[in-house]
Design an enzyme around this catalytic site. Sequence first.
Site, PDB file in Angstrom:
ATOM      1  N   HIS A  84       0.836  -1.225   0.000  1.00 45.05           N
ATOM      2  CA  HIS A  84       0.000   0.000   0.000  1.00 45.05           C
ATOM      3  C   HIS A  84       0.866   1.269   0.000  1.00 45.05           C
ATOM      4  O   HIS A  84       0.417   2.309   0.468  1.00 45.05           O
ATOM      5  CB  HIS A  84      -0.960   0.038   1.197  1.00 45.05           C
ATOM      6  CG  HIS A  84      -1.702  -1.235   1.433  1.00 45.05           C
ATOM      7  ND1 HIS A  84      -2.955  -1.484   0.923  1.00 45.05           N
ATOM      8  CD2 HIS A  84      -1.345  -2.357   2.107  1.00 45.05           C
ATOM      9  CE1 HIS A  84      -3.353  -2.705   1.275  1.00 45.05           C
ATOM     10  NE2 HIS A  84      -2.393  -3.256   1.994  1.00 45.05           N
ATOM     11  N   SER A 133      14.508  20.826 -16.934  1.00 44.09           N
ATOM     12  CA  SER A 133      13.335  21.669 -17.164  1.00 44.09           C
ATOM     13  C   SER A 133      13.771  22.927 -17.906  1.00 44.09           C
ATOM     14  O   SER A 133      14.876  23.424 -17.715  1.00 44.09           O
ATOM     15  CB  SER A 133      12.713  22.038 -15.818  1.00 44.09           C
ATOM     16  OG  SER A 133      11.986  23.251 -15.926  1.00 44.09           O
ATOM     17  N   LYS A 176      15.868  21.235 -11.749  1.00 47.48           N
ATOM     18  CA  LYS A 176      15.181  19.978 -12.023  1.00 47.48           C
ATOM     19  C   LYS A 176      16.048  18.950 -12.750  1.00 47.48           C
ATOM     20  O   LYS A 176      16.801  19.271 -13.646  1.00 47.48           O
ATOM     21  CB  LYS A 176      13.927  20.244 -12.884  1.00 47.48           C
ATOM     22  CG  LYS A 176      12.843  20.996 -12.161  1.00 47.48           C
ATOM     23  CD  LYS A 176      12.139  20.150 -11.125  1.00 47.48           C
ATOM     24  CE  LYS A 176      11.453  18.998 -11.728  1.00 47.48           C
ATOM     25  NZ  LYS A 176      10.031  18.973 -11.748  1.00 47.48           N
ATOM     26  N   ASN A 186      14.757  15.275 -14.161  1.00 47.20           N
ATOM     27  CA  ASN A 186      13.567  14.427 -14.236  1.00 47.20           C
ATOM     28  C   ASN A 186      13.879  13.047 -14.807  1.00 47.20           C
ATOM     29  O   ASN A 186      14.629  12.937 -15.765  1.00 47.20           O
ATOM     30  CB  ASN A 186      12.502  15.106 -15.115  1.00 47.20           C
ATOM     31  CG  ASN A 186      12.122  16.479 -14.576  1.00 47.20           C
ATOM     32  OD1 ASN A 186      12.050  16.686 -13.367  1.00 47.20           O
ATOM     33  ND2 ASN A 186      11.906  17.422 -15.484  1.00 47.20           N
ATOM     34  N   GLU A 207       9.593   7.561 -17.102  1.00 46.06           N
ATOM     35  CA  GLU A 207       8.227   8.049 -17.341  1.00 46.06           C
ATOM     36  C   GLU A 207       7.764   7.669 -18.747  1.00 46.06           C
ATOM     37  O   GLU A 207       6.598   7.306 -18.958  1.00 46.06           O
ATOM     38  CB  GLU A 207       8.168   9.570 -17.156  1.00 46.06           C
ATOM     39  CG  GLU A 207       8.380   9.983 -15.698  1.00 46.06           C
ATOM     40  CD  GLU A 207       8.673  11.471 -15.548  1.00 46.06           C
ATOM     41  OE1 GLU A 207       8.329  12.255 -16.452  1.00 46.06           O
ATOM     42  OE2 GLU A 207       9.261  11.854 -14.527  1.00 46.06           O
TER      43      GLU A 207
END
Length: 464
Positions: free
Chosen positions: A161, A282, A288, A290, A295
């Site tokens: 969870h 970014s 940033k 990423n 993704e």
Amino acid sequence: MKKTPSRKAWSGRFGKETDQLMERFNASIGFDRKLYRADVQGSIAQARALRRAGILSKAECDRIVRGLRQVEAEIAAGKLPLTDDLEDIHMAVERRLTEIVGPAGGKLHTGRSRNDQVALDERLYLREAIDRIVSLIERVQGTLVDVAGAHLEAVMPGYTHLQQAQPILFSHYVMSLFYALERDKGRFRDARRRADRMPLGSGALAGTAFPIDREGLRRDLGFAGLTENSLDAVSDRDHLLESLAAAAILMAHLSRYCEDLIIWSSSEFGFVEVDDAFATGSSMMPQKKNPDALELIRGKTGRVYGNLVALLTVMKGIPLTYAKDMQEDKEPLFDTVETLERVLEVFARVWETLQVREDRMRAAIQGMTLATDLADYLVRKGMPFRECHHVVGGLVREAVARGEDLRDVPFEAFRERSALFGRDVYEVLTPERSIALRDAPGGTSRQSVRAQIAKGKRLLRKIR
Ligand code: ARG
């Protein structure tokens, strides 16, 4: 009324040229050109079978085979214009062949239909594609074994969870993906096994009226067996569906592990860091970094699922046997294969270059993750597990209320709950101890993970 000469093989029946709009709509050459090698390979085998059947002379067969090799070379070099009026790759190859070898080229299609031809080409394409995908999966697996070995002892919180559950070894987590991928490979191999049937000789639907030696074709093309029923052979796309399903399940796996790595590479977790070479920045926020590679893999899962659903839907209502709907099988197939190839390569590289922050993982483990071990401690002292669960639950509730960790609970507080607690209770309250105790096969103990890695290495060696 005299017609203008058409380039179409089937124009004899027609009184008019095809509308330009229809020509573009009907053409598959824009995408089925990817099958050109398979088409040439199948056509060479077909020429030899026609030779054995006495339909082609030896000289004709030799010329056709040479001509087909030339067509293949021209397409490979990008020298043959593959325009929509050629309709599909099968027509394009035959037309160019006939230009090269003359009228003998027109004999090649004897007893063959594009229906058994495309069925063959797709099976040839699929076998090779699956072999490439399986070896890419193995490359990922090889990397996982290395990463697990390099961080064998690193401890981290295990989650259910997305709440801290029990301490585990990071290497145990890594090997969980290894075994999921092992099943994925099995699914692809399964699909390949069923695709490994030679359909030529099925003709358009009813079989061929010429003495085509199907067994010889099978041997020539290296198939394990023959399709048993010509109607089924030209209608069946199960092997594509199975492969797309295997691809969808594989992507589901990759996507979940990407999700974990994405969460873990956040500053809140900081368990891992994606290498600069596989991250992006970014345009506005200078700080940033990423995890775009991960993704994108998660995102590409959508199109792979979509391809499966597209083909399932295409196939569901087609009356037997062939109908043009089935031309729509190719783009989902090609897109899936090409997506998987790129995804697996990137995924392997991300893992190869991943920085693992063992200190951050260790520091993140909360004492509460040892609550099960506390209950197990009481079990070993003779208390029934359900009762232990209740006792420890009370200790946890109090500790949480005081903002304390389980490791900070004073001895008196333990004794108040049960006289079975001894001073040795604190010994069980370490992640290392908790992990070491889970030494049944498949558990997170070091010995168990070592065995998982050893077995993984054996599995990889066996196949290679
Ligand atoms: N381009 C067609 C396809 O991909 C080849 C088979 C055509 N067969 C036919 N009967 N029109 O399905």
